[in-house]
Motif scaffolding. Sequence first.
Motif, PDB file in Angstrom:
ATOM      1  N   THR A  40      87.045  -3.215   9.017  1.00 28.25           N
ATOM      2  CA  THR A  40      86.491  -3.566  10.327  1.00 28.25           C
ATOM      3  C   THR A  40      85.519  -2.503  10.828  1.00 28.25           C
ATOM      4  O   THR A  40      84.610  -2.816  11.616  1.00 28.25           O
ATOM      5  CB  THR A  40      87.609  -3.747  11.372  1.00 28.25           C
ATOM      6  N   ILE A  41      85.679  -1.271  10.383  1.00 31.17           N
ATOM      7  CA  ILE A  41      84.735  -0.219  10.776  1.00 31.17           C
ATOM      8  C   ILE A  41      83.348  -0.547  10.242  1.00 31.17           C
ATOM      9  O   ILE A  41      82.344  -0.459  10.958  1.00 31.17           O
ATOM     10  CB  ILE A  41      85.224   1.150  10.273  1.00 31.17           C
ATOM     11  N   ASN A  42      83.265  -0.947   8.972  1.00 34.84           N
ATOM     12  CA  ASN A  42      81.970  -1.322   8.397  1.00 34.84           C
ATOM     13  C   ASN A  42      81.387  -2.540   9.088  1.00 34.84           C
ATOM     14  O   ASN A  42      80.178  -2.603   9.351  1.00 34.84           O
ATOM     15  CB  ASN A  42      82.131  -1.591   6.901  1.00 34.84           C
ATOM     16  N   GLN A  67      74.172   5.430   5.189  1.00 38.01           N
ATOM     17  CA  GLN A  67      75.361   6.233   4.892  1.00 38.01           C
ATOM     18  C   GLN A  67      76.405   5.425   4.130  1.00 38.01           C
ATOM     19  O   GLN A  67      77.593   5.747   4.181  1.00 38.01           O
ATOM     20  CB  GLN A  67      75.973   6.763   6.195  1.00 38.01           C
ATOM     21  N   SER A  68      75.980   4.380   3.447  1.00 36.65           N
ATOM     22  CA  SER A  68      76.921   3.526   2.718  1.00 36.65           C
ATOM     23  C   SER A  68      77.753   4.342   1.736  1.00 36.65           C
ATOM     24  O   SER A  68      77.226   5.140   0.960  1.00 36.65           O
ATOM     25  CB  SER A  68      76.147   2.432   1.971  1.00 36.65           C
ATOM     26  N   GLY A  69      79.069   4.142   1.791  1.00 38.00           N
ATOM     27  CA  GLY A  69      79.974   4.859   0.902  1.00 38.00           C
ATOM     28  C   GLY A  69      80.468   6.180   1.445  1.00 38.00           C
ATOM     29  O   GLY A  69      81.415   6.756   0.893  1.00 38.00           O
ATOM     30  N   GLN A  70      79.871   6.677   2.537  1.00 42.43           N
ATOM     31  CA  GLN A  70      80.298   7.950   3.131  1.00 42.43           C
ATOM     32  C   GLN A  70      81.329   7.651   4.231  1.00 42.43           C
ATOM     33  O   GLN A  70      80.996   7.593   5.413  1.00 42.43           O
ATOM     34  CB  GLN A  70      79.088   8.694   3.703  1.00 42.43           C
ATOM     35  N   ARG A  71      82.561   7.473   3.826  1.00 42.69           N
ATOM     36  CA  ARG A  71      83.593   7.009   4.763  1.00 42.69           C
ATOM     37  C   ARG A  71      83.769   7.943   5.948  1.00 42.69           C
ATOM     38  O   ARG A  71      83.875   7.488   7.097  1.00 42.69           O
ATOM     39  CB  ARG A  71      84.926   6.847   4.026  1.00 42.69           C
ATOM     40  N   ASP A  72      83.818   9.234   5.717  1.00 45.43           N
ATOM     41  CA  ASP A  72      84.030  10.183   6.816  1.00 45.43           C
ATOM     42  C   ASP A  72      82.892  10.103   7.832  1.00 45.43           C
ATOM     43  O   ASP A  72      83.128  10.145   9.048  1.00 45.43           O
ATOM     44  CB  ASP A  72      84.156  11.610   6.277  1.00 45.43           C
ATOM     45  N   LEU A  74      80.883   7.476   8.347  1.00 47.93           N
ATOM     46  CA  LEU A  74      80.944   6.177   9.016  1.00 47.93           C
ATOM     47  C   LEU A  74      82.048   6.152  10.066  1.00 47.93           C
ATOM     48  O   LEU A  74      81.867   5.610  11.165  1.00 47.93           O
ATOM     49  CB  LEU A  74      81.170   5.068   7.988  1.00 47.93           C
ATOM     50  N   LYS A  75      83.194   6.741   9.731  1.00 49.44           N
ATOM     51  CA  LYS A  75      84.307   6.766  10.692  1.00 49.44           C
ATOM     52  C   LYS A  75      83.952   7.597  11.919  1.00 49.44           C
ATOM     53  O   LYS A  75      84.271   7.227  13.063  1.00 49.44           O
ATOM     54  CB  LYS A  75      85.552   7.351  10.028  1.00 49.44           C
ATOM     55  N   LYS A  76      83.249   8.704  11.712  1.00 52.95           N
ATOM     56  CA  LYS A  76      82.826   9.531  12.836  1.00 52.95           C
ATOM     57  C   LYS A  76      81.873   8.771  13.737  1.00 52.95           C
ATOM     58  O   LYS A  76      81.986   8.826  14.971  1.00 52.95           O
ATOM     59  CB  LYS A  76      82.166  10.806  12.322  1.00 52.95           C
ATOM     60  N   ARG A  77      80.929   8.024  13.119  1.00 50.11           N
ATOM     61  CA  ARG A  77      79.981   7.235  13.909  1.00 50.11           C
ATOM     62  C   ARG A  77      80.698   6.118  14.656  1.00 50.11           C
ATOM     63  O   ARG A  77      80.389   5.826  15.821  1.00 50.11           O
ATOM     64  CB  ARG A  77      78.914   6.653  12.982  1.00 50.11           C
ATOM     65  N   PHE A  78      81.664   5.498  14.000  1.00 49.70           N
ATOM     66  CA  PHE A  78      82.457   4.452  14.644  1.00 49.70           C
ATOM     67  C   PHE A  78      83.194   5.009  15.859  1.00 49.70           C
ATOM     68  O   PHE A  78      83.225   4.379  16.924  1.00 49.70           O
ATOM     69  CB  PHE A  78      83.453   3.880  13.633  1.00 49.70           C
TER      70      PHE A  78
END
Length: 713
Positions: free
Chosen positions: A284-286, A300-305, A307-311
């Motif tokens: 759901t974050i994506n 930033q595809s694939g950069q989970r940390d 993406l989570k920070k941006r979310f």
Amino acid sequence: MLLQQLAKDSGCKWSAQSSGIEIPVKLASRLDAIWASSAGEHSLQQYLDWSSADPVESRPDWLPNYQQRLELAKQIKQGQLPLDAAALEWLWRDGKNGICSVRPAFLPHAAFEGNRDFLKSLTKQVMADQSVETYQNVITQWEQAKENKQFTQMYRGVIHRVFSAFASDIYTTLVMPPAPETLLKCFASDFQLPNNCSGHWAQNSVEIRRCIDSIEASAGTVAETNIALWQLFKAYSGLSIEHEDIPEPMDSPSDLIENPSMPSIYPLNQILFGPPGTGKTYHTINEALAILDPEFLAEQSGQRDVLKKRFDEWVNEGRVRFVTFHQSFSYEDFVEGLRADTDVSNGQIRYEVSDGVFKSLCEEARGRVGKTSVFDHALEQFQEKLDAAEGRIELKTIRGKVFEVGYDGGKTFRVFPRSTEMDDPYYVASWDNVRKLFAGESKKSMYNPSYVEGMLRYLQAECGLPANAESGLNQDEAKPYVLIIDEINRGNISRIFGELITLIEPSKRAGANESLSVTLPYSKDPFSVPDNVCIIGTMNTTDRSLAGLDIALRRRFAFKEMPPRPELLDGVMVSGVDIGAMLRIMNQRITVLLDRDHCLGHAYFMPLAQEGSNTLGQLAGIFKQNIIPLLQEYFFEDWERIRWVLNDQSKADADAFIVEDTSLALSTLFPNVQNKLRPSVCWQLNPKALFRVEAYAGIGSVMAIASDPAEQE
């Protein structure tokens, strides 16, 4: 994929997850006809032929507009029409301009007006040359403009759409960065078209055209082919998009600018569904970032940390809300209800209408409340005036009664009437009620409405608050908001959504041609759902504790399947055991014994993919705490079938996870009556097998035929 489209076209409810590999008889003749008529043609050409001939898939609501806008772009390119302000507005500014939609990530009004010369220069470059090199030059110039604070973000979708307008034979309508990559993956997996897929939008777009040209495929005109490719992308990625109303006929270029009609890339309402452990909540974050910040997601595809920070930043800004449905969740929690509160002035209980999570999000999305609204700016000025006045300001009600107010933070302010004889008495009034009154809601159900109205009048007269909420809004800068509903099928949908089941439908939202509003039962205020609120739900397909999802709600959501992905674990080795292969064959056996809805998710095993964590002890913990208890629930403790999933019947007893419990002797437990009992095998867990490599290696001793059950058709 074609079978699913035919089923929808024929009114069937067939789907692979619910019907296995069986094809309904009523579709068999149509499939035979399509196959026979397309003998010798590539499968992609077959799809293009079918899509362009289908009365719905060919998109007759979009195709004429698209063709006319391509002609408009051609005339501008050839100098037959000027590249004036109207043309720039159409190319760069419109959320929906006939080529395709870039909502919600369209260029804001201020950014467009302040950079018109810059945009005109870029347009001329694209008109002169639409190569990959020109694309890269345009991106570089935009990045420099962003560094110079001319723009707040890249708006790649807008840039891509300009290239698609002037070079539709090179670039399709798939303008959002991940879309061409997704279509190329579809080409490789479903149509056996190998390709050089990259992370570069322009290169991927050129590669799409190369693949099509290599087999000489076409749906007719360039516009028809591009629409068919869009429909293929939509089907492959699981999108369900409402058709727009067909606009009035267009006779002139100005008409083409005013009445665009084309699909949006992301659905307003979607549900991610699948078995446990397939990453629905994780994903759901994506999905939220795909709506709120698609360019950042692509970069930033694939950069989970990252993406989570941006979310989390979007959450802190109030643009994302998260809620979990459960059996006690109600309409009062979701929309609005009465809440008890204590009046600090007299200690009495009072009841006020309180907004639920969805209504409050809708009000923020409408621009009426929120951290960046005009109301908050007025409140800041009020606090400054209050500080200058040493804590109290004199106000008047609409009838001229004088009162003083004080505010120490929080959701209420204190009211000190001059007319009372009590020593320093005070009442309280709610800031939320001031906001609601400003937004146009009725004051009838509000607590201390005279003071609420007096405060609003003061903010409007002295603190810069506009006369009404609508005049303080910039509709051009409407921003998307996201509500994530986890476990959406665990709540009582009819009780939670109530009349909002109708209002969340895209065509019934505020601003749509068929928009509707309702009067809410508690506040008696009119309410509609704005079109910049997106709902993302998750649904566990194995949850049978409640009835199926409400049909009225089901048809208003796009459903995106989240199946197990054992390929993510291919090559993850634990003492020589390939975890991906092991999960794949277990799921194939579960599919045969139960169905696809009860497969095991890959997320349970993902900790093994971390460096240094692929140990036998870690695998044993996963099986003991997750896999075996889940299989017990799936098979209602039918231990023999669980053994079949784990292939225990083919192993030595020492390597079997489930073994016969020989300690239960009937003659000892039931002396003198054991002959009257029907003997049955009793099973127990063999804990020693959890730490034996042979136990896991034995699961896959029978090799899987294919990577997915559907591939065996």
